[in-house]
Design an enzyme around this catalytic site. Structure first.
Site, PDB file in Angstrom:
ATOM      1  N   TYR A 180      -1.673  -4.039 -11.333  1.00 24.52           N
ATOM      2  CA  TYR A 180      -1.709  -4.483 -10.255  1.00 24.52           C
ATOM      3  C   TYR A 180      -3.199  -4.933  -9.949  1.00 24.52           C
ATOM      4  CZ  TYR A 180      -1.295  -5.067  -4.609  1.00 24.52           C
ATOM      5  OH  TYR A 180      -1.512  -5.103  -3.607  1.00 24.52           O
ATOM      6  N   GLU A 268      -1.461 -11.579  -4.432  1.00 24.50           N
ATOM      7  CA  GLU A 268      -0.989 -10.016  -5.185  1.00 24.50           C
ATOM      8  C   GLU A 268      -0.617 -10.576  -6.334  1.00 24.50           C
ATOM      9  OE1 GLU A 268       0.257  -6.546  -2.736  1.00 24.50           O
ATOM     10  OE2 GLU A 268       1.920  -7.731  -2.853  1.00 24.50           O
TER      11      GLU A 268
END
Ligand code: GDP
Ligand code: MN
Length: 461
Positions: A180, A268
């Protein structure tokens, strides 16, 4: 921060909950980091004055956290690719035919499989059945047929889901690890934070809640920028192989550059993947942009897809009204965000439930008040309207005149309860009384809230 002279520090838990929920929804997620609400920068709204360029029909007017333009994954990947961020080969498809053609091309160019991905402004598509991998052209066609037009429900869309109108068809990657990456402004420190975690792919909100230490963060000094040393630190924290470190540093720096250049409010990459042959890819990408900077990014502004937004909020944004739809039955028309929050609280306190947040701003014109009425009335849940105005810049008599005219022109049948204070309040009350229309005026805010809750209950019964 300050809006309309009201600080958010005075919020009570009810309204704070609303804002948090809506802020989260506007980011398409639950809030990961508990940034004190008092630090949120609210959208600045200017009504009836020279417009802030970004306030011209941008989605920023549509909400508290709505000051962020959302775009699709395929658009985000196109932007990132320009900055040298590696993304899988692929193409957006509006129709089944286009999806079939993209699939054909990808296989012809040597892909061993493709992934068919629903393009909606919400995450969690994988779990909801909106992301499907196919090894053959036939399977890809089947997936495209199933996903296109489906009502995709994810934890971010709400139970009604979102209709899929576009697909992204990409070459599959041989995933080794799912990680991530994220860049977001931490309003508590006033600095951007670059985040990285080994727990990619899954819901990062859960990771943040259960094990915050699993998310590595680097605060970025605005004067210095994102240092290569910081990128390297994060790369090591992710446990990347020595052969991947340099590429990761370049990757992270490209992300940061994309963020800065585009005035993004969030980037993101979840998952950020490593492949079996040691490559790095942004397998998913989400970018939102600060509305207040959109005036200098015409190309990005053009990426807005209003089909993905609440129709009433889109309508409200056309008239620079700060509107957020909620689920209750009492419509609110209020000037000033702080007062709007307090109004929602007191409705709740009186046993009712607000149908919306609507801040008409300090200098609303009659035209805007009429549009506000139209928007409130086109919500089928609305059983009563609560107008709560403190006359400062907007004098009460002017508002009353506007309300009377709007109620007449639109032939409003829903009961209207007002609570008015401030400049020229007596004249305002007189105008309402003499209009011959059936307005109820509360002596105090609580009194008005009780009246409107009772009125809504009567309609509902
Ligand atoms: P989201 O669920 O909306 O966040 O959509 P993502 O783009 O993140 O996709 C969800 C999941 O699908 C990812 O975490 C991957 O596990 C999987 N996925 C996406 N693309 C590929 C791919 O090219 N190959 C494989 N094997 N899995 C993929
Ligand atoms: Mn994802």
């Amino acid at each position: 921060m300050v809006m309309g002279g009201t600080t958010l520090r005075t919020l009570t838990p009810h309204s704070e909950k609303y804002v948090r929920q809506r802020f989260a929804a506007s980011l398409g997620r639950k809030i990961v980091f508990e940034i004190p609400l008092s630090r949120f920068r609210w959208p600045r709204i200017q009504l009836g004055t020279a417009p802030n360029p970004s306030n011209n029909g941008g989605p920023g007017n549509s909400g508290l956290g709505g000051s962020n333009l959302k775009i699709h994954e395929y658009q985000a990947k196109e932007i990132l690719a320009k900055y040298g961020v590696a993304v899988p080969k692929g193409e957006m498809a509006n129709t089944l035919e286009e999806a079939i053609e993209v699939t054909r091309l990808l296989f012809a160019e040597g892909a061993s499989g493709v992934v068919v991905k629903a393009q909606i402004h919400a995450g969690g598509r994988g779990k909801g059945g909106g992301v499907k991998v196919a090894k053959t052209r036939e399977d890809a066609e089947l997936h495209a047929k199933n996903i296109l037009g489906m009502q995709l429900v994810t934890h971010q869309t709400g139970p009604a889901g979102q209709k899929v109108q576009r697909l992204l068809v990409e070459e599959t990657a041989a995933i080794d690890r799912e990680l991530y990456l994220g860049i977001v402004l931490d309003r508590a420190t006033g600095e951007l934070v670059f985040m990285a975690s080994q727990a990619g792919g899954m819901e990062i909100e859960e990771v943040a809640a259960k094990d915050p230490t699993a998310i590595f963060k680097e605060s970025i000094d605005p004067a210095v920028g994102f240092g290569a040393w910081q990128a390297r630190k994060l790369a090591f924290a992710l446990g990347l192989k020595p052969t991947q470190i340099n590429a990761a540093v370049t990757f992270f720096q490209s992300l940061y550059k994309a963020f800065m250049d585009t005035d993004a409010s969030l980037i993101e990459i979840n998952p950020f993947i490593t492949t079996k042959d040691d490559k790095l890819f942004a397998l998913d990408a989400k970018i939102t942009f600060d509305d207040n900077a959109l005036f200098r990014h015409a190309a990005i502004k053009a990426l807005r897809d209003t089909a993905e937004e609440d129709p009433l909020e889109v309508e409200a944004s056309k008239y620079a009204l700060n509107y957020i739809k909620l689920d209750g039955s009492i419509a609110c028309m209020v000037n000033g965000a702080g007062l709007a929050m307090a109004t929602m609280d007191i409705i709740q306190y009186a046993g009712g439930s607000p149908a919306n947040f609507l801040d008409v701003g300090g200098g609303a014109t009659q035209e805007q008040i009429e549009h506000a009425f139209e928007i409130l009335l086109s919500d089928a849940n609305v059983k009563a309207i609560f107008i709560n105005i403190f006359g400062g810049i907007l004098r009460v008599d002017r508002l009353a005149t506007g309300v009377v005219a709007a109620a007449r022109n639109l032939n409003v049948k829903v009961p209207i309860v007002l609570r008015l204070e401030g400049t020229n309040v007596e004249e305002g009350r007189k105008i309402l009384k003499e209009s011959g229309l059936d307005f109820q005026v509360g002596a105090t805010m609580k009194d008005a809230a009780d009246l409107v809750v009772a009125a809504a209950a009567k309609v509902g019964a």
